[in-house]
Each structure stands twice: as C-alpha cells, then as structure tokens.
Design a protein around this motif. Structure first.
Motif, PDB file in Angstrom:
ATOM      1  N   VAL A  13      64.090  25.461  39.882  1.00 36.34           N
ATOM      2  CA  VAL A  13      64.710  23.850  39.435  1.00 36.34           C
ATOM      3  C   VAL A  13      65.818  23.759  40.719  1.00 36.34           C
ATOM      4  O   VAL A  13      65.727  22.910  41.523  1.00 36.34           O
ATOM      5  CB  VAL A  13      64.908  23.353  38.353  1.00 36.34           C
ATOM      6  N   ARG A  14      66.555  24.768  40.026  1.00 36.92           N
ATOM      7  CA  ARG A  14      67.878  24.217  40.746  1.00 36.92           C
ATOM      8  C   ARG A  14      67.809  24.479  42.538  1.00 36.92           C
ATOM      9  O   ARG A  14      68.524  24.242  43.281  1.00 36.92           O
ATOM     10  CB  ARG A  14      69.214  25.277  40.356  1.00 36.92           C
ATOM     11  N   GLN A  15      66.962  25.834  42.114  1.00 35.78           N
ATOM     12  CA  GLN A  15      66.579  26.379  43.974  1.00 35.78           C
ATOM     13  C   GLN A  15      66.263  25.302  44.970  1.00 35.78           C
ATOM     14  O   GLN A  15      66.541  25.030  45.995  1.00 35.78           O
ATOM     15  CB  GLN A  15      66.402  27.526  44.034  1.00 35.78           C
ATOM     16  N   ALA A  25      74.840  21.838  37.777  1.00 35.08           N
ATOM     17  CA  ALA A  25      76.423  21.621  36.903  1.00 35.08           C
ATOM     18  C   ALA A  25      76.793  20.405  37.266  1.00 35.08           C
ATOM     19  O   ALA A  25      76.256  19.294  35.153  1.00 35.08           O
ATOM     20  CB  ALA A  25      77.494  22.566  36.687  1.00 35.08           C
ATOM     21  N   GLY A  26      77.263  19.951  37.784  1.00 31.76           N
ATOM     22  CA  GLY A  26      77.439  18.343  38.389  1.00 31.76           C
ATOM     23  C   GLY A  26      76.851  17.532  38.000  1.00 31.76           C
ATOM     24  O   GLY A  26      77.138  16.386  36.886  1.00 31.76           O
ATOM     25  N   LEU A  28      74.682  17.699  35.444  1.00 39.29           N
ATOM     26  CA  LEU A  28      73.941  17.724  34.866  1.00 39.29           C
ATOM     27  C   LEU A  28      75.253  17.169  33.456  1.00 39.29           C
ATOM     28  O   LEU A  28      75.356  17.151  32.397  1.00 39.29           O
ATOM     29  CB  LEU A  28      73.240  18.770  34.392  1.00 39.29           C
ATOM     30  N   GLY A  29      76.622  17.312  34.325  1.00 35.00           N
ATOM     31  CA  GLY A  29      77.992  16.528  33.228  1.00 35.00           C
ATOM     32  C   GLY A  29      78.245  17.887  32.087  1.00 35.00           C
ATOM     33  O   GLY A  29      78.425  18.106  31.169  1.00 35.00           O
ATOM     34  N   VAL A  30      77.588  19.354  33.031  1.00 34.17           N
ATOM     35  CA  VAL A  30      77.717  20.732  32.213  1.00 34.17           C
ATOM     36  C   VAL A  30      79.401  22.196  32.729  1.00 34.17           C
ATOM     37  O   VAL A  30      79.100  21.180  34.009  1.00 34.17           O
ATOM     38  CB  VAL A  30      76.566  21.681  31.798  1.00 34.17           C
ATOM     39  N   THR A  31      79.274  22.646  32.243  1.00 35.64           N
ATOM     40  CA  THR A  31      80.028  23.547  33.471  1.00 35.64           C
ATOM     41  C   THR A  31      78.895  24.589  34.250  1.00 35.64           C
ATOM     42  O   THR A  31      78.125  24.692  33.986  1.00 35.64           O
ATOM     43  CB  THR A  31      80.916  23.939  32.638  1.00 35.64           C
ATOM     44  N   LYS A  32      79.626  25.498  35.201  1.00 33.01           N
ATOM     45  CA  LYS A  32      79.180  25.895  36.062  1.00 33.01           C
ATOM     46  C   LYS A  32      78.478  27.157  35.357  1.00 33.01           C
ATOM     47  O   LYS A  32      77.825  28.265  35.419  1.00 33.01           O
ATOM     48  CB  LYS A  32      80.235  26.893  37.245  1.00 33.01           C
ATOM     49  N   SER A  33      79.725  27.801  34.800  1.00 33.11           N
ATOM     50  CA  SER A  33      79.706  29.221  33.484  1.00 33.11           C
ATOM     51  C   SER A  33      77.767  28.607  32.332  1.00 33.11           C
ATOM     52  O   SER A  33      77.245  28.925  32.180  1.00 33.11           O
ATOM     53  CB  SER A  33      80.682  29.419  32.813  1.00 33.11           C
ATOM     54  N   MET A  37      74.830  31.016  33.169  1.00 29.71           N
ATOM     55  CA  MET A  37      74.327  31.413  31.309  1.00 29.71           C
ATOM     56  C   MET A  37      72.626  31.448  31.359  1.00 29.71           C
ATOM     57  O   MET A  37      71.851  31.826  30.694  1.00 29.71           O
ATOM     58  CB  MET A  37      74.983  31.224  29.894  1.00 29.71           C
ATOM     59  N   TRP A  38      72.374  30.134  31.736  1.00 34.37           N
ATOM     60  CA  TRP A  38      70.499  29.563  31.352  1.00 34.37           C
ATOM     61  C   TRP A  38      70.645  30.609  32.417  1.00 34.37           C
ATOM     62  O   TRP A  38      69.118  31.498  31.785  1.00 34.37           O
ATOM     63  CB  TRP A  38      70.873  28.552  31.636  1.00 34.37           C
ATOM     64  N   GLU A  39      71.118  30.793  34.108  1.00 31.43           N
ATOM     65  CA  GLU A  39      69.895  31.701  34.818  1.00 31.43           C
ATOM     66  C   GLU A  39      69.671  32.825  34.427  1.00 31.43           C
ATOM     67  O   GLU A  39      68.735  33.826  34.578  1.00 31.43           O
ATOM     68  CB  GLU A  39      70.624  31.488  35.818  1.00 31.43           C
ATOM     69  N   ASN A  40      71.384  33.527  33.924  1.00 32.39           N
ATOM     70  CA  ASN A  40      71.480  34.984  33.961  1.00 32.39           C
ATOM     71  C   ASN A  40      70.900  36.030  32.472  1.00 32.39           C
ATOM     72  O   ASN A  40      71.191  36.525  32.865  1.00 32.39           O
ATOM     73  CB  ASN A  40      73.098  35.484  34.061  1.00 32.39           C
ATOM     74  N   LYS A  41      71.376  34.692  31.552  1.00 30.41           N
ATOM     75  CA  LYS A  41      71.155  35.592  30.210  1.00 30.41           C
ATOM     76  C   LYS A  41      70.180  34.741  29.600  1.00 30.41           C
ATOM     77  O   LYS A  41      69.733  34.917  28.552  1.00 30.41           O
ATOM     78  CB  LYS A  41      72.639  35.556  29.351  1.00 30.41           C
ATOM     79  N   GLY A  42      69.160  33.781  30.398  1.00 30.33           N
ATOM     80  CA  GLY A  42      68.355  32.614  29.720  1.00 30.33           C
ATOM     81  C   GLY A  42      68.504  32.214  28.001  1.00 30.33           C
ATOM     82  O   GLY A  42      68.232  31.081  27.283  1.00 30.33           O
ATOM     83  N   VAL A  43      70.259  31.978  28.333  1.00 30.55           N
ATOM     84  CA  VAL A  43      70.444  30.621  26.905  1.00 30.55           C
ATOM     85  C   VAL A  43      70.019  29.638  27.603  1.00 30.55           C
ATOM     86  O   VAL A  43      70.012  29.528  28.282  1.00 30.55           O
ATOM     87  CB  VAL A  43      72.427  30.825  27.451  1.00 30.55           C
TER      88      VAL A  43
END
Length: 115
Positions: A13-15, A25-26, A28-33, A37-43
């Motif tokens: 989606v991001r790409q 992140a900006g 969505l109002g969340v942090t880059k970290s 975490m969503w992309e790399n750890k599936g959180v």
C-alpha cells in the motif's frame, strides 16, 4: 507473533502510494517506527488506525489482514469497484468499453447454451 501478510500488504500500500515510511507515517499521524514495525514485524495497529489506512488508500481491512477474500467473488468485485472509483472520466469510459466487450462474450456464451 506478527501477521506476515499484514506486513507485506501494508508495504505494498505504501509503495503503491509512492511514499516513504516517514511520509506514510505522517499521513496517518503515527511514527516512522510504527510503520517499520508493521512492515517488518507484522505488528497490526489499533483498529482505528487500521480503518483509517483502509479508507485513505481504498483497500479493505480483510485484504490488509490477509483474510482470504481472493477466492470470494464478492470481495473481488469490491476490489474492482474501488479501482474503478479511482479512475478519471476518460479511463472510466475505456474501462466501460472493455467491460462491455467482456460482457458481450459472456452473453453470447449464455445464448449458445440456450440453443
């Protein structure tokens, strides 16, 4: 344990939106970290954030979470409809012509079966 499908889907989606993690992140109002975490750890984010992503980028939460909607005819039709809703008028007219051509073939096959 994270949701690997979510990580893959959120990256897609991001790409597809042409955004960096920071830009995504900006919006969505969340942090880059968090995005990392969503992309790399599936959180998976909170439900409100998940819904916001789905609405903002025109993708269902089922697809983001990896619920098997690809075999579901209704889910496939919804994906197609969302894609058509994003088209400008000239592209929508082109898609209509293509679909009418496909439908003509389907209707011809049905007519042949009636004979």
């Amino acid at each position: 344990m994270g949701n690997a499908t979510f990580g893959t889907q959120i990256r897609r989606v991001r790409q597809n939106a042409g955004l960096t993690m920071e830009e995504f992140a900006g919006k969505l109002g969340v942090t880059k970290s968090s995005v990392n975490m969503w992309e790399n750890k599936g959180v998976v984010p909170r439900e409100d954030v998940l819904r916001h992503i789905a609405e903002l980028y025109g993708v269902s939460t089922d697809i983001l979470l990896g619920v098997n909607v690809h075999s579901d005819k209704t889910g496939t039709l919804q994906v197609i409809q969302r894609g058509l809703e994003k088209l400008d008028q000239p592209r929508l007219e082109k898609a209509q012509t293509m679909l009418e051509t496909m439908f003509d073939d389907i209707f011809e096959e049905e007519d042949d079966e009636d004979i």
